[in-house]
Design a protein around this motif. Structure first.
Motif, short mmCIF file in Angstrom:
data_model
loop_
_atom_site.label_atom_id
_atom_site.label_comp_id
_atom_site.label_asym_id
_atom_site.label_seq_id
_atom_site.Cartn_x
_atom_site.Cartn_y
_atom_site.Cartn_z
N ASP A 3 0.82 -1.21 0.00
CA ASP A 3 0.00 0.00 0.00
C ASP A 3 0.85 1.26 0.00
OD1 ASP A 3 -2.70 -1.14 0.16
OD2 ASP A 3 -2.05 -1.90 2.10
N TYR A 4 1.92 1.26 0.82
CA TYR A 4 2.70 2.48 0.97
C TYR A 4 4.21 2.22 1.01
CZ TYR A 4 -1.62 4.91 2.25
OH TYR A 4 -2.87 5.45 2.23
N LEU A 5 4.93 2.89 0.13
CA LEU A 5 6.36 3.10 0.32
C LEU A 5 6.51 4.39 1.12
CD1 LEU A 5 8.08 2.49 -3.16
CD2 LEU A 5 8.54 1.24 -1.04
N ILE A 6 7.34 4.36 2.14
CA ILE A 6 7.55 5.54 2.98
C ILE A 6 9.03 5.88 2.96
CG2 ILE A 6 7.34 6.53 5.30
CD1 ILE A 6 5.11 4.40 5.79
N ALA A 20 -0.50 3.69 9.39
CA ALA A 20 -0.83 2.78 8.29
C ALA A 20 -0.94 1.33 8.80
CB ALA A 20 0.22 2.88 7.19
N LEU A 21 0.01 0.91 9.63
CA LEU A 21 -0.02 -0.46 10.16
C LEU A 21 -1.24 -0.69 11.04
CD1 LEU A 21 3.77 -0.96 11.07
CD2 LEU A 21 2.51 -2.07 9.21
N LYS A 22 -1.60 0.30 11.84
CA LYS A 22 -2.79 0.15 12.69
C LYS A 22 -4.05 0.00 11.86
CE LYS A 22 -3.43 2.67 16.31
NZ LYS A 22 -3.52 3.85 17.22
N ASN A 23 -4.02 0.50 10.63
CA ASN A 23 -5.17 0.38 9.73
C ASN A 23 -5.01 -0.76 8.73
OD1 ASN A 23 -7.24 2.82 10.03
ND2 ASN A 23 -5.20 3.59 10.53
N ASN A 24 -4.13 -1.70 9.09
CA ASN A 24 -3.94 -2.93 8.31
C ASN A 24 -3.47 -2.68 6.89
OD1 ASN A 24 -4.88 -4.65 10.48
ND2 ASN A 24 -6.94 -3.91 10.00
N LYS A 25 -2.65 -1.66 6.72
CA LYS A 25 -2.04 -1.39 5.42
C LYS A 25 -0.62 -1.96 5.39
CE LYS A 25 -5.60 0.88 3.94
NZ LYS A 25 -6.46 0.33 2.85
N SER A 26 -0.19 -2.38 4.22
CA SER A 26 1.17 -2.90 4.06
C SER A 26 2.11 -1.75 3.73
CB SER A 26 1.22 -3.96 2.97
OG SER A 26 0.65 -3.47 1.77
N ILE A 27 3.31 -1.79 4.31
CA ILE A 27 4.26 -0.69 4.14
C ILE A 27 5.67 -1.22 3.90
CG2 ILE A 27 2.92 0.80 5.68
CD1 ILE A 27 5.24 0.41 7.75
N LEU A 28 6.51 -0.35 3.36
CA LEU A 28 7.94 -0.56 3.31
C LEU A 28 8.59 0.80 3.50
CD1 LEU A 28 10.37 -2.46 2.82
CD2 LEU A 28 10.24 -1.83 0.39
N VAL A 29 9.49 0.90 4.49
CA VAL A 29 10.15 2.16 4.81
C VAL A 29 11.56 2.14 4.26
CG1 VAL A 29 10.88 3.71 6.67
CG2 VAL A 29 8.75 2.39 6.90
N ASN A 157 10.96 -7.07 8.46
CA ASN A 157 11.28 -6.91 7.03
C ASN A 157 10.50 -5.76 6.38
OD1 ASN A 157 13.09 -9.18 6.94
ND2 ASN A 157 11.29 -10.51 7.00
N LEU A 158 10.37 -4.68 7.14
CA LEU A 158 9.65 -3.51 6.64
C LEU A 158 10.56 -2.31 6.45
CD1 LEU A 158 6.51 -3.74 9.00
CD2 LEU A 158 6.75 -4.62 6.66
N LEU A 159 11.88 -2.52 6.50
CA LEU A 159 12.82 -1.41 6.42
C LEU A 159 13.96 -1.73 5.46
CD1 LEU A 159 13.86 1.35 7.51
CD2 LEU A 159 15.05 0.06 9.30
N LEU A 160 14.21 -0.81 4.54
CA LEU A 160 15.39 -0.86 3.68
C LEU A 160 16.33 0.25 4.11
CD1 LEU A 160 13.97 -1.35 0.05
CD2 LEU A 160 15.00 -3.08 1.53
#
Length: 349
Positions: A3-6, A20-29, A157-160
Motif C-alpha cells: 500500500d505504501y512506500l515511505i 498505516a499499520l494500525k489500519n492494516n495497510k502494508s508498508i515498506l520504509v 522486514n519492513l525497512l530498507l
C-alpha cells in the motif's frame, strides 16, 4: 503490491508508518539515516509558545492524538518513550509575571497555563521572581524512539536501509514501481532532505538549524523542565539536555562555535553553578515560512504524497499530521487549507 512506500523514518515517517499499520495497510520504509534532526531534537511537547505567550495551533487536538499514539507505541515496543514532566517558565521580572497572568485569561491558553506561581527554589538556579507552570507537557526520547521503532521495522522486514534513488521510481497510472517493489502510494517524509527530491524540491521548505548540548552540572537539582530563552531538561546522573539555537543561514548538521557561544551565554543567564559540556549536537529542522506543515498530494502525480515541515514541534505534530494525510488518501477527508500543499500550487496558477 504494497500500500505504501515511505521514504524517511524520522518522526514524520514513523508516525505515518504506525498509523498505516494500525489500519492494516502494508508498508515498506526506506531510510539512510542522512537526516538527523528528529534524532537530536529536544523532544519537548508544549501547547504554548512561551516566547510570545500564544497558543500552539490546534494544541488540544494534537495532544489528545499524541497521547494515544505514544501509548500504543510503548505497548508495542514494551518500553517507555513518553515522559510527562512539568515545564516551568522562569520569570525575570514582575512584568513577565503580569504578562503570564494576562495570557492565562485567554480562552485558548487557560487550559494550559497555571495561575498559581511556583515558589520552589531549585539548587543551581536563582529564581527571585519565581516560575509559571505550563500544563500537559513533557518530552519524548526521540533518539530511543527512532532506534527501537526502526529495529521493529527491520525485524519485520519492513525497512530498507539505503538512500532512495529518485530516478528508479517509475510512475504508472495505477501503481508505482521502485526497483523490485510495486506500491499504490509513496509518502515522502524526508525532512530537510526534501531539497534533493525532484518531485517536491520547488516547495518553500526552509531549514532552521538548531544546536543543543548535553551538560553535566552536579550543582543543579531539577525534577522539572525549565524554559526561558532555552530549555533545560533533566536526564539523570547530573546530566541535562539544553537547547536550542535558531540559525536560518547555516544548512549543515555540524555543531558550530557560534552556536556553542550562544548556548553557553544563555545557560549562564539561567543557572548559577558550574557545568561542563558533554556533547554538542546540530540538526536542520524542516520549517516553512508560514509556520505550518506541508501535507498532501503532488499536483500532477496522484500517488505521490508529502508529509513534511513539522519544524520544532515534530513530537506533537507528527501523529496528527500523519493521521490527516492518511485520512485524506484513504477516506478523501479534506485537509485543513493551512497545511494543504495546494496552498502553494494554487499561488502558481
Amino acid at each position: 503490491m504494497i500500500d505504501y512506500l515511505i521514504v524517511g523514518s524520522g518522526l514524520a515517517g514513523i508516525s505515518f508508518a504506525e498509523i498505516a499499520l494500525k489500519n492494516n495497510k502494508s508498508i515498506l520504509v526506506i531510510d539512510d539515516k542522512s537526516q538527523i534532526s528528529s534524532r537530536v531534537a529536544g523532544g519537548l511537547y508544549n501547547p504554548v509558545i512561551l516566547k510570545r505567550f500564544s497558543e500552539v495551533w490546534k494544541a488540544e487536538e494534537q495532544l489528545a492524538l499524541m497521547e494515544d499514539f505514544y501509548n500504543d507505541i510503548e505497548a508495542k515496543l514494551k518500553m517507555k518513550v513518553n515522559f510527562k514532566l512539568p515545564i516551568l517558565r522562569k520569570f525575570f521580572s514582575i512584568e513577565e509575571q503580569n504578562n503570564w497572568f494576562s495570557a492565562s485569561d485567554k480562552p485558548l491558553l487557560a487550559p494550559f497555563l497555571s495561575t498559581k506561581l511556583i515558589f520552589k527554589k531549585y539548587a543551581g538556579i536563582d529564581s527571585s521572581h519565581d516560575y509559571g507552570e505550563v500544563l500537559h507537557t513533557g518530552y519524548v526520547d526521540t533518539a530511543l524512539l527512532l532506534d527501537k521503532y526502526q529495529e521493529y521495522l527491520a525485524q519485520n522486514n519492513l525497512l530498507l536501509r539505503e538512500s532512495f534513488e529518485y530516478d528508479k521510481l517509475i510512475i504508472n497510472d495505477d501503481y508505482l514501481e521502485y526497483k523490485s517493489h510495486k506500491a499504490k502510494n509513496i509518502i515522502f517524509a524526508e525532512g530537510f532532505g526534501l531539497h534533493a527530491n525532484p518531485f517536491f524540491q520547488d516547495l518553500p521548505l526552509d531549514g532552521t538549524k538548531g544546536e543543543l548540548f548535553i551538560i553535566k552540572a552536579p550543582g543543579l537539582d531539577l525534577d522539572v523542565i525549565v524554559n526561558t530563552s532555552v530549555f533545560i531538561l533533566p536526564m539523570g546522573d547530573d546530566l541535562f539536555k539544553v537547547g536550542a539555537t535558531y540559525n536560518w543561514k547555516d544548512k549543515t548538521d555540524l555543531p558550530t562555535e557560534e552556536g556553542k557561544t550562544e548556548l553557553v551565554e544563555r545557560i549562564q543567564e539561567i543557572i548559577n553553578c558550574d557545568f561542563e559540556i558533554v556533547s554538542h549536537f546540530g540538526g536542520v529542522r524542516p520549517t516553512v515560512r508560514d509556520r505550518r506543515p506541508i501535507i498532501g498530494t503532488h499536483d500532477l502525480h496522484k500517488s505521490l504524497h508529502l508529509l513534511n515541515g513539522l519544524g520544532t514541534r515534530g513530537v506533537m505534530l507528527g501523529p496528527a499530521m500523519a493521521k490527516d494525510l492518511f485520512d485524506y488518501i484513504e477516506n478523501k477527508t479534506a485537509l485543513d487549507p493551512v497545511i494543504d500543499i495546494y496552498r502553494f500550487y494554487k499561488k502558481r496558477r
